[in-house]
Design a protein around this motif. Structure first.
Motif, PDB file in Angstrom:
ATOM      1  N   LEU A  67      16.691 -48.379 -15.340  1.00 56.02           N
ATOM      2  CA  LEU A  67      16.491 -46.947 -15.146  1.00 56.02           C
ATOM      3  C   LEU A  67      17.508 -46.157 -15.961  1.00 56.02           C
ATOM      4  N   GLU A  68      17.160 -44.943 -16.323  1.00 61.00           N
ATOM      5  CA  GLU A  68      18.089 -44.095 -17.076  1.00 61.00           C
ATOM      6  C   GLU A  68      19.371 -43.833 -16.293  1.00 61.00           C
ATOM      7  N   THR A  69      19.238 -43.774 -14.975  1.00 62.18           N
ATOM      8  CA  THR A  69      20.391 -43.488 -14.116  1.00 62.18           C
ATOM      9  C   THR A  69      21.132 -44.752 -13.698  1.00 62.18           C
TER      10      THR A  69
END
Length: 201
Positions: free
Chosen positions: A178-180
């Motif tokens: 995930l980007e986060t």
């Protein structure tokens, strides 16, 4: 107790798999009723929710003395291609070589080796799970639901079992970040079984 050993041939068609099994010697034999049983699983999605699924086709034989469940032995075979999460596109991805690779590994099998009491009607059922061509020892935390007779006079027994596995240990390593931070699909897979077995004559 003595049990006939069965070769767990992962390439063998599901429809023929159980024909090679022999009933277990020394205790009462039971057959799992697929119409009143289910094999379910869940994994986390986006680290915020759990997605559940199940296998629609499976077969299993059991042997146990209801007065001594430490005698319990179970042999089970699941049709990998029968996986469903109620979303066809996702199901096809799970069947692909990114995950189960059902074309190469059509069966998931379990062969128990021990059943130990851990409380009132509570047991730890340990055995070999073969998934994606890899065999690992796992333990199901199992509750014995009891015995009763159905309207046709057949004796039935009920069980509820849970276990957790790391899917990476079975070669199911596909994932995305995930980007986060974190993973789209969680590594821990929870397995939950609702089993109703019929005593064989």
């Amino acid at each position: 107790m003595r049990i006939s050993h069965v070769a767990l041939e992962m390439g063998r068609p599901f429809s023929n798999f159980i024909e090679g099994w022999n009933l277990i010697v020394g205790t009462v034999n039971w057959e799992v009723d697929p119409d009143h049983s289910s094999i379910e699983f869940s994994v986390t999605h986006l680290m915020i929710n759990r997605i559940k699924g199940l296998f629609e086709h499976f077969q299993a034989n059991m042997s146990f003395d209801p007065n001594d469940l430490t005698t319990t032995v179970i042999q089970a075979c699941i049709d990998s291609n029968s996986i469903t999460t109620r979303q066809p596109q996702r199901d096809e991805h799970l069947k692909s070589d990114d995950f189960l690779h059902v074309a190469k590994y059509p069966n998931i099998t379990f062969q128990s080796i021990s059943c130990a009491p851990v409380g009132e009607r509570q047991y730890e059922l340990t055995g070999n799970l073969t998934l994606h061509g890899i065999t690992k020892l796992i333990t199901f935390h199992t509750t014995f639901g009891g015995l009763n007779k159905d309207p046709r006079g057949r004796q039935r027994a009920g069980f509820h079992s849970t276990a957790c596995i790391d899917r990476n240990e079975f070669g199911l390593t596909f994932n995305s970040l995930l980007e986060t931070g974190g993973l789209i699909v969680g590594n821990e897979m929870r397995i939950e079984l609702y089993i109703e077995a019929i005593k064989l004559a």
